[in-house]
Write a protein that holds these residues in place. Structure first.
Motif, short mmCIF file in Angstrom:
data_model
loop_
_atom_site.label_atom_id
_atom_site.label_comp_id
_atom_site.label_asym_id
_atom_site.label_seq_id
_atom_site.Cartn_x
_atom_site.Cartn_y
_atom_site.Cartn_z
N LYS A 1 0.84 -1.19 0.00
CA LYS A 1 0.00 0.00 0.00
C LYS A 1 0.88 1.25 0.00
O LYS A 1 1.88 1.29 0.70
CB LYS A 1 -0.89 -0.03 1.24
CG LYS A 1 -2.07 0.86 1.15
CD LYS A 1 -2.97 0.61 2.34
CE LYS A 1 -4.31 1.22 2.07
NZ LYS A 1 -5.22 1.00 3.15
N TRP A 2 0.50 2.25 -0.75
CA TRP A 2 1.28 3.48 -0.83
C TRP A 2 1.08 4.30 0.43
O TRP A 2 -0.05 4.59 0.85
CB TRP A 2 0.85 4.31 -2.01
CG TRP A 2 1.18 3.73 -3.34
CD1 TRP A 2 1.79 2.54 -3.62
CD2 TRP A 2 0.91 4.34 -4.59
NE1 TRP A 2 1.91 2.37 -4.96
CE2 TRP A 2 1.38 3.46 -5.58
CE3 TRP A 2 0.32 5.53 -4.97
CZ2 TRP A 2 1.28 3.76 -6.93
CZ3 TRP A 2 0.22 5.82 -6.30
CH2 TRP A 2 0.70 4.94 -7.28
N GLU A 3 2.18 4.76 1.03
CA GLU A 3 2.11 5.59 2.23
C GLU A 3 1.49 6.95 1.92
O GLU A 3 0.85 7.55 2.78
CB GLU A 3 3.50 5.77 2.83
CG GLU A 3 4.02 4.51 3.48
CD GLU A 3 5.39 4.70 4.08
OE1 GLU A 3 5.76 5.84 4.39
OE2 GLU A 3 6.09 3.69 4.25
N VAL A 4 1.66 7.42 0.69
CA VAL A 4 1.13 8.73 0.31
C VAL A 4 -0.40 8.77 0.49
O VAL A 4 -0.97 9.81 0.78
CB VAL A 4 1.54 9.11 -1.13
CG1 VAL A 4 0.82 8.25 -2.15
CG2 VAL A 4 1.28 10.58 -1.40
N LEU A 5 -1.06 7.63 0.36
CA LEU A 5 -2.52 7.59 0.50
C LEU A 5 -2.96 7.77 1.95
O LEU A 5 -4.12 8.03 2.22
CB LEU A 5 -3.07 6.28 -0.06
CG LEU A 5 -2.87 6.07 -1.56
CD1 LEU A 5 -3.41 4.72 -1.97
CD2 LEU A 5 -3.52 7.19 -2.35
N GLU A 6 -2.02 7.66 2.89
CA GLU A 6 -2.35 7.84 4.30
C GLU A 6 -1.97 9.22 4.81
O GLU A 6 -2.34 9.60 5.91
CB GLU A 6 -1.63 6.76 5.14
CG GLU A 6 -1.99 5.34 4.74
CD GLU A 6 -3.48 5.06 4.79
OE1 GLU A 6 -4.16 5.53 5.72
OE2 GLU A 6 -3.97 4.36 3.88
N ASP A 7 -1.21 9.97 4.05
CA ASP A 7 -0.73 11.29 4.45
C ASP A 7 -1.52 12.36 3.68
O ASP A 7 -1.37 12.51 2.47
CB ASP A 7 0.76 11.39 4.14
CG ASP A 7 1.37 12.73 4.51
OD1 ASP A 7 0.64 13.71 4.73
OD2 ASP A 7 2.61 12.81 4.56
N GLY A 8 -2.36 13.10 4.41
CA GLY A 8 -3.23 14.08 3.77
C GLY A 8 -2.49 15.13 2.96
O GLY A 8 -2.91 15.48 1.85
N GLU A 9 -1.40 15.65 3.51
CA GLU A 9 -0.64 16.68 2.78
C GLU A 9 -0.01 16.12 1.51
O GLU A 9 -0.07 16.74 0.45
CB GLU A 9 0.42 17.30 3.69
CG GLU A 9 -0.16 18.15 4.79
CD GLU A 9 -1.06 19.26 4.29
OE1 GLU A 9 -0.66 20.01 3.36
OE2 GLU A 9 -2.18 19.39 4.80
N ALA A 10 0.58 14.95 1.62
CA ALA A 10 1.18 14.31 0.44
C ALA A 10 0.11 14.01 -0.60
O ALA A 10 0.32 14.17 -1.81
CB ALA A 10 1.93 13.04 0.85
N LEU A 11 -1.05 13.60 -0.14
CA LEU A 11 -2.16 13.30 -1.03
C LEU A 11 -2.61 14.56 -1.78
O LEU A 11 -2.91 14.50 -2.98
CB LEU A 11 -3.32 12.70 -0.23
CG LEU A 11 -4.41 11.96 -0.98
CD1 LEU A 11 -3.85 10.89 -1.88
CD2 LEU A 11 -5.39 11.36 0.02
N CYS A 12 -2.59 15.69 -1.10
CA CYS A 12 -2.93 16.96 -1.77
C CYS A 12 -1.93 17.29 -2.88
O CYS A 12 -2.32 17.77 -3.95
CB CYS A 12 -2.99 18.10 -0.76
SG CYS A 12 -4.43 18.02 0.31
N HIS A 13 -0.65 17.04 -2.63
CA HIS A 13 0.36 17.27 -3.66
C HIS A 13 0.15 16.32 -4.84
O HIS A 13 0.30 16.72 -6.00
CB HIS A 13 1.77 17.10 -3.08
CG HIS A 13 2.15 18.19 -2.14
ND1 HIS A 13 2.39 19.49 -2.53
CD2 HIS A 13 2.31 18.17 -0.80
CE1 HIS A 13 2.68 20.23 -1.48
NE2 HIS A 13 2.65 19.44 -0.41
N LEU A 14 -0.23 15.10 -4.54
CA LEU A 14 -0.51 14.14 -5.60
C LEU A 14 -1.73 14.56 -6.42
O LEU A 14 -1.74 14.45 -7.64
CB LEU A 14 -0.71 12.74 -5.00
CG LEU A 14 -0.79 11.57 -5.97
CD1 LEU A 14 0.42 11.51 -6.89
CD2 LEU A 14 -0.96 10.27 -5.20
N VAL A 15 -2.75 15.09 -5.75
CA VAL A 15 -3.93 15.61 -6.45
C VAL A 15 -3.54 16.73 -7.39
O VAL A 15 -3.96 16.77 -8.55
CB VAL A 15 -5.01 16.09 -5.45
CG1 VAL A 15 -6.04 16.98 -6.13
CG2 VAL A 15 -5.68 14.93 -4.78
#
Length: 119
Positions: free
Chosen positions: A1-15
């Motif tokens: 599982k990708w850790e980025v999917l659990e980190d809200g800030e990282a997820l925003c950068h991915l969005v």
């Protein structure tokens, strides 16, 4: 599982990257993940991001989350993110108010000018 999917800030950068490079499936999945992780603390930042990027589904999800519960709205208003929203994107306040209390739209009448309230 990708850790980025659990980190809200990282997820925003991915969005933001998925939006910029038009990777629709990644954007859809990230939006759904962000929508599932909304809290009073992050709602203002998510709303501003969704508005800036034109992510209508996420924007709607955040507005629903915040505005459909009075106690949640009160907590939201006490956050640093809300104070930033007021400074940076104050037009979103109109959407918040309209979601809480939908406006009554009336058409101006040619026969009935606006009353002068200068008593």
């Amino acid at each position: 599982k990708w850790e980025v999917l659990e980190d809200g800030e990282a997820l925003c950068h991915l969005v933001a990257a998925a939006h910029m490079y038009e990777v629709a499936e990644l954007l859809r999945r990230c939006e759904a993940r962000l929508a599932a992780r909304i809290s009073e603390e992050c709602a203002a930042e998510r709303l501003m991001m969704a508005d800036r990027l034109g992510l209508t589904r996420l924007r709607s999800e955040v507005l629903d989350y915040v505005c459909n519960h009075p106690k949640r709205l009160a907590k939201f208003q006490g956050t640093a993110g809300f104070r930033r929203l007021c400074r940076v994107q104050p037009q979103l306040l109109v959407d918040i108010v309209a979601k809480v209390v939908p406006p009554i739209v009336t058409e101006p009448s040619a026969e009935a000018p606006c009353p002068d309230h200068t008593d």
